[in-house]
Design a protein around this motif. Structure first.
Motif, PDB file in Angstrom:
ATOM      1  N   SER A 182      -1.852   1.814   6.641  1.00 31.05           N
ATOM      2  CA  SER A 182      -0.708   1.138   6.676  1.00 31.05           C
ATOM      3  C   SER A 182      -0.108   0.034   8.054  1.00 31.05           C
ATOM      4  O   SER A 182      -0.525   0.919   9.299  1.00 31.05           O
ATOM      5  CB  SER A 182      -0.113   2.088   5.892  1.00 31.05           C
ATOM      6  OG  SER A 182      -0.361   2.888   6.740  1.00 31.05           O
TER       7      SER A 182
ATOM      8  N   ARG B 230       0.586  -0.913  -0.107  1.00 31.34           N
ATOM      9  CA  ARG B 230       0.165  -0.054   0.016  1.00 31.34           C
ATOM     10  C   ARG B 230       0.754   1.472  -0.195  1.00 31.34           C
ATOM     11  O   ARG B 230       1.538   1.350   0.869  1.00 31.34           O
ATOM     12  CB  ARG B 230      -0.843   0.287   1.146  1.00 31.34           C
ATOM     13  CG  ARG B 230      -2.229  -1.217   1.611  1.00 31.34           C
ATOM     14  CD  ARG B 230      -3.060  -0.762   1.632  1.00 31.34           C
ATOM     15  NE  ARG B 230      -4.115  -2.292   1.195  1.00 31.34           N
ATOM     16  CZ  ARG B 230      -5.130  -1.712   1.937  1.00 31.34           C
ATOM     17  NH1 ARG B 230      -5.150  -1.301   2.673  1.00 31.34           N
ATOM     18  NH2 ARG B 230      -5.762  -2.904   1.492  1.00 31.34           N
TER      19      ARG B 230
ATOM     20  N   THR C 159       0.988  -3.656   4.411  1.00 28.89           N
ATOM     21  CA  THR C 159       0.086  -4.143   5.828  1.00 28.89           C
ATOM     22  C   THR C 159       0.150  -5.904   4.696  1.00 28.89           C
ATOM     23  O   THR C 159      -0.134  -6.498   4.459  1.00 28.89           O
ATOM     24  CB  THR C 159      -1.425  -3.498   4.742  1.00 28.89           C
ATOM     25  OG1 THR C 159      -1.103  -2.190   5.118  1.00 28.89           O
ATOM     26  CG2 THR C 159      -2.549  -4.363   6.216  1.00 28.89           C
TER      27      THR C 159
ATOM     28  N   CYS D 191       3.683   1.888   2.404  1.00 28.83           N
ATOM     29  CA  CYS D 191       4.702   0.633   3.517  1.00 28.83           C
ATOM     30  C   CYS D 191       3.517  -1.387   2.983  1.00 28.83           C
ATOM     31  O   CYS D 191       2.754  -1.433   1.910  1.00 28.83           O
ATOM     32  CB  CYS D 191       3.438   1.364   4.430  1.00 28.83           C
ATOM     33  SG  CYS D 191       3.362   3.075   4.242  1.00 28.83           S
TER      34      CYS D 191
END
Lengths: 735, 434
Positions: A347, A326, A331, A329
């Motif tokens: 995130s 994402r 997830t 970042c």
């Protein structure tokens, strides 16, 4: 023990004889893993589950430690279980750890251990450690390589048999404002020899009131160059030689690894044992010591600083999760998540298997365990939600920890820093105040701020728990149905659990160790306090320097020294008073009290005059504390006490000097701490004379001494003038 | 009887070494501060003779026993420039003062102190007399705390504080993170001060007597919580010298560059812009540099030996192939040997079968036959009779040693006559004792 020592010595000798370094390396590396931190920082959670089994990004902490130990080349791990030992052992038995090739995990169980020191003593008795070992607690996350540190340790050990321990440290500058590190631990001051990396000074639990660090002059005489560090963090990973265990056995008062053992070794110059440090730069190592470090380490894991021990890589005990990118970042998602389309998962979030997320819920920077049900319009921010938690619609959670099985009814709000222990139920629309801790178990009522007991509490917690557990489970239903008056208002309608009251003194510390970030106002408050601090420091410094040169300097330092000795005598006085009061309460025999006071006197290096003064002081204090309505009653009380304890007092009155000391002490008391006596001075003096505690010589000498004193000093001489006059006449008559 | 600044080191007054270094660094306006009128007259006389056209020197006199800080207070009105260099007149060093001032200006510091390593080797090599020192630990003069980049001075302990446990303030450690503490360095008594700050401190703290023991520690202590105003508008720079004949200099140099400290805003003091701070810097002389203060007889002998020995580039003489200096006008008797690391002044005469080792002999000395001079300093116009043996001693000007005198570790005062056949060991002989 002797046999083992011999064996260790023989092994060491053999190691020295064999020049081949490989020979040393071939000795399998052992590790001691303490599966109990001997602290209470994670209460109330740790009342029900041992700390090492608490999930850290959905994996029990101990797995991180064990996985690292395995990767670091440790062949055999002794897991020392104490609190909730059964849970730990059960967990390990069901895990894969017992079936790993080349990696043996053995458990050692004990229930009556209250400190790390005791644990190591027990391990020493079991005689299982044969070479260098890694000492670590089960809540440490690391990915460092041990090879270099181990090599350094062994080489040092070969050269110098006294190099018994290598401590792993890491750079981490504490915030100058809060004076705690990123991990929420107190700031740490260390002095390290920059060349040999020997640890020369260690101060944690810093005494904030003391603005200076005092380095012994011998330290500088021996080491021309020292680095003082405030920017290092102790990783609590130690490489130890077998001697460490025997040192613990020899010094039975060593409890805490750092506070007692490390400081003990640094101060002890007789044995000359040395501790060295090894700094790691690029790898990760941190110990989860409190809620804040739990938060920080979790984030580090999610942000992959601890690679390979991250959510998306399979290591023992976890199921690899899928990463979804994402932006920049990550997830972590598991495939079997039921997520509503309108739910937003931000995130740096990890969500476990079988969790359902309702519509319009927002989740960011959080870890959510397995089998949770999250309703719609829920806001979760920076929180840690463990397994099987039910969060109904419209709840708000910011920076909180929610344990297994918690039910949050619709609209409940958790303020930052809240910790909900297992199976707590929060009522509808109930707002849990910031930093509160909620548990099904009642807060242990006995709260002793005594540090020693900090350890004891935990183990007693086990016992306490095992007895409570059954009832708690059974009564669970009852409690809800009963909805006793006490609970209902506390956690809202249908709420189950107790809000723990924050024990006194802990309140201000609460924000330091909580999962929630430090609030702004605290920061400004602190930075202002720091300014004041600074001012104080410079002020008293400049006061010192304006007054001048060397002479005043040395004066000031003499003052310091005096203060030190004054401190000592104050402590001594307090101890004597405590001893005396106990003796009064428990009716201890006079002889025994004398014995105790004597031992105090020896340990504080006091003269018998000091003892006489202190004993007299405690007697008078007792007299004043005994309820009285009038001065005459007070006098009567005093007389009684003096009569009862005259033998004790007399045993210190060997010479006239001590008697004078008593009079002086009495005078001082009348002026300062116990003004009530001042009108009675002469009369009590008379009593003391009558009881043969004071001889007339002493009184007369005291009067003579006071002759030349200031008017203000002579108040009491004046008061007892008649008595003194009478004494003088009496002695003349005798002549 | 001779002002310390004029004591001969390799036949030149010790002050000349400092002046030369300053001249090399292009610091030419100076004030020489001397304690006592008599001494001032002599120092002034010498300076005007030697440096009349090269340096712009003012000689100022201050009363005795005012201390270094007092001396500066007395001449404060002479100082006008932004920065002031204060050097002790008895410093024999090849560390360029320019480097110290450069470090000072680079950080826009309030004070910059030059720090050098403790001269261990010098003392232990001191031949026969040095044998004692060998057994001793190297002396400790200061305990110095610096930041890891070794640019800022964070802690300094001098004098009596050394005997106590070192106390280090946590606040500064918190600000810096890491502090290196060294016990093997010493303060060489060469400081660059911000003039306005220095004057303010001297005005406010009228009890301060010594720069080294009062002013510098005060500035270091208060650096995180500055009580002084830093308002020195650059007007040009000034350097100044100070010692026990406090010398001070004043220069009109190039315009300073006031914006430099911005680069160092991230330094330990810049971290808290709300609070007033000031910087205390250090300049650490590298180990290869020579830096010793002449503050004891032992140091005097060591410096004399070193200047003609290992640190001979300081002396400014050309050494012969034998590694010694014999003035062309000196006369040597037959079979007289002058070893390496020796110096023989102009017009001195030596008799037969003499031997000189590691010693300095001044001008116009008359030395008889069979004389041994080892590890000693012989000043000007000294007469030494036949068969004398001198070891590890200092013989002042115009002294006379009659035949067969044996001296070991002695000091002989000016004009003193040692009668024939005497043997002394470790004594100091002066006229008053007679």
């Amino acid at each position: 023990m002797g046999a083992q020592k011999k064996r260790a010595a023989a092994a060491a000798a053999a190691a020295r004889v064999s020049e081949d370094p490989d020979d040393l390396a071939r000795q399998p590396l052992q590790a001691i893993l303490l599966a109990d931190s001997f602290t209470t920082k994670f209460r109330p959670i740790t009342l029900e589950r041992p700390k090492v089994l608490l999930p850290l990004v959905n994996v029990p902490m101990i797995n991180y430690t064990l996985a690292w130990l395995e990767a670091a080349g440790v062949a055999e791990v002794f897991v020392f279980c104490c609190a909730h030992s059964k849970q730990v052992i059960d967990y390990l038995e069901n895990s894969e750890w017992f079936s790993q090739p080349n990696f043996t995990v053995k458990t050692i169980e004990s229930h009556n251990i209250i400190s790390a020191g005791d644990a190591l003593r027990l391990i020493y008795e079991q005689n299982v450690i044969h070479g260098d070992f890694v000492l670590i607690s089960g809540d440490t996350v690391s990915n460092m390589s041990l090879t270099q540190a181990l090599q350094e340790h062994k080489e040092r050990k070969k050269k110098d048999n006294n190099a018994v321990m290598t401590m792993i440290i890491k750079k981490s500058k504490p915030s100058p404002i809060t004076r705690q590190s990123r991990l929420g631990t107190d700031e740490l001051f260390m002095a390290i020899d920059p060349n040999t990396k020997q640890l020369l000074y260690y101060e944690d639990k810093a005494d904030h009131s003391k603005g200076t660090i005092c380095l012994d002059k011998m330290l500088l005489a021996e080491n021309p160059s020292i680095s003082l560090h405030n920017d290092k963090q102790d990783c609590y990973i130690d490489i130890c030689s077998p001697e460490v265990l025997s040192l613990f056995t020899d010094n039975f008062d060593y409890q805490h690894l750092r506070r007692h053992f490390v400081k003990g070794l640094l101060l002890d110059d007789i044995m000359g044992y040395k501790i060295f440090t090894h700094e790691i730069h690029s790898s990760y190592a941190a110990r989860i010591d409190n809620y804040r470090s739990y938060d920080i380490v979790s984030k580090d894991i999610i942000q992959r600083w601890t690679y390979p021990y991250v959510p998306d890589v399979k290591f023992c005990g976890n199921r690899a999760t899928k990463l979804e990118r994402r932006g920049i970042c990550f997830t972590a998602f598991n495939s079997e998540i039921e997520q509503s389309r309108s739910a937003q998962v931000g995130s740096f979030t990890v969500i476990g298997y079988g969790t359902k997320i309702g519509s319009n819920s927002k989740i960011s920077d959080s870890v959510i365990g397995e089998g949770c049900t999250i309703g719609s319009n829920v806001l979760i921010e920076g929180s840690y939600i463990w397994d099987n938690v039910i969060i109904e619609d419209g709840c708000e959670l910011r920076h909180v920890i929610v344990c297994d099985g918690v039910i949050m009814k619709a609209g409940a709000v958790l303020k930052p820093g809240v910790v909900l222990s297992f199976k707590v139920v929060i009522g509808e629309r109930f707002v849990v105040p910031a930093y509160s801790k909620v548990s099904l178990l009642q807060q242990p009522t006995v709260h002793d701020s005594d540090e020693e007991l900090e350890y004891a509490d935990n183990s007693s917690g086990t016992v306490e728990f095992s007895s409570i557990q059954g009832t708690a489970d059974q009564s669970n239903g009852e409690m809800t149905s009963e909805s006793s008056e006490a609970h209902k208002p506390k956690l809202g309608t249908g709420g189950v659990g107790y809000i723990w009251s924050i024990c006194e003194g802990g309140q201000e510390e609460e924000w330091r160790h909580s999962v929630a970030p430090i609030p702004e106002d605290k920061l400004t408050e602190l930075s202002e306090a720091m300014d004041d601090d600074q001012e104080l420091v410079t002020q008293d410094r400049t006061a010192l320097s304006t007054s001048g040169e060397l002479i005043s300097d040395s004066n000031a330092s003499e003052g310091d020294d005096n203060e030190d000795s004054k401190d000592d005598s104050v402590y001594f006085e307090k101890e004597v008073e405590a001893t005396f009061l106990r003796a009064v309460e428990e009716n201890v025999k006079v002889d025994h009290v004398i014995l105790e006071v004597n031992s105090l006197r020896l340990s504080y290096n006091m003269t018998s005059a000091d003892c006489a003064g202190a004993v007299f002081y405690s007697m008078m204090k007792l007299a004043i504390k005994t309820p009285h309505s009038s001065a005459s009653e007070l006098q009567q009380n005093t007389a009684n006490i003096i009569t009862t304890w005259q033998k004790l007092l007399k045993s210190y009155l060997l010479e006239i000097d001590e008697e004078i000391e008593i009079i002086l002490k009495f005078e001082e008391m009348c002026l300062e701490s116990a003004k009530e006596f001042s009108p009675l001075f002469a009369r009590i003096l008379h009593i003391l004379y009558d009881k043969d505690i004071l001889q007339e010589d002493a009184i007369l000498r005291w009067a003579d001494e006071k002759e030349g004193a200031d008017e203000s000093d002579k108040v009491f001489v004046r008061q007892s003038e008649k008595f003194i006059q009478w004494l003088r006449e009496a002695s003349e008559e005798e002549d | 009887e001779v002002p310390k600044a004029l004591l001969p080191v390799a036949n030149r007054p010790v002050l000349s070494y400092v002046l030369e270094q300053l001249e090399l660094s292009n610091i030419k306006d100076l004030i020489v501060v001397v304690e006592g009128a008599d001494a001032a007259l002599r120092v002034g006389g010498w300076i005007s003779a030697a440096y009349v056209d090269r340096l712009h020197v003012e000689v100022a006199t201050v009363p005795e026993d005012v201390g270094t800080a007092g001396a500066l207070r007395a001449i404060a009105h002479h100082l006008t420039a932004k920065d002031v260099l204060v050097v002790s007149g008895d410093l024999v060093s090849d560390v360029p003062p320019g480097a110290v001032t450069a470090a000072h200006r680079r950080h826009d510091a309030v004070v910059t102190a030059m720090i050098c390593s403790v001269p261990v080797s010098g003392l232990s090599e001191a031949g026969s007399s040095g044998a004692k020192d060998k057994t001793k630990k190297p002396g400790r003069y200061n305990i110095i705390g610096m930041d890891p980049t070794k640019q800022f001075l964070l802690h300094i302990a001098t004098g009596a504080e050394l005997e106590k446990d070192t106390r280090i303030r946590k606040s500064i450690l918190r600000a810096v993170g890491q502090m290196d503490i060294r016990a093997d360095l010493m303060d060489a008594h060469m400081y660059a001060f911000n003039r306005s700050v220095l004057q303010e401190v001297l005005d406010q703290k009228d009890k301060f007597q010594s720069l080294k023991q009062d002013v510098l520690p005060y500035l270091v202590r208060s650096q995180l919580k500055s009580e002084i105003l830093i308002n020195g508008a650059p007007q040009g720079q000034q350097a100044k010298e100070n010692g026990n004949d406090k010398v001070s200099y004043r220069i009109l140099a190039n315009a300073s560059t006031p914006s430099f400290h911005e680069l160092y805003a991230l330094g330990p003091n810049g971290s808290a812009p709300v609070r007033r701070t000031h910087k205390c810097c250090v300049y650490i002389a590298s180990n290869s540099k020579y830096c010793v203060r002449l503050n004891s007889i032992q140091a005097f002998m060591d410096i004399n030996r070193d200047v003609i020995g290992e640190a001979n580039h300081l002396s400014g003489y050309n050494f012969s192939a034998q590694n010694n200096i014999i003035h062309p006008s000196a006369e040597l008797g037959s079979k007289t040997t002058v070893g390496p690391h020796c110096m023989l002044g102009e017009g001195s005469q030596m008799g037969d079968k003499c031997s000189v080792k590691r010693s300095v002999i001044g001008r116009h000395c008359r030395i008889g036959s069979n004389v041994k001079v080892v590890n000693s300093v012989v000043m000007n116009h000294v007469t030494i009779g036949d068969g004398c043996s001198i070891q590890g001693s200092v013989i002042c000007s115009n002294a006379q040693l009659q035949e067969r005198v044996a001296l070991k570790d002695c000091q002989v005062g000016q004009g003193y006559v040692v009668s024939a056949g005497c043997e002394y060991k470790g004594e100091s002989l002066a006229r008053k004792e007679k």
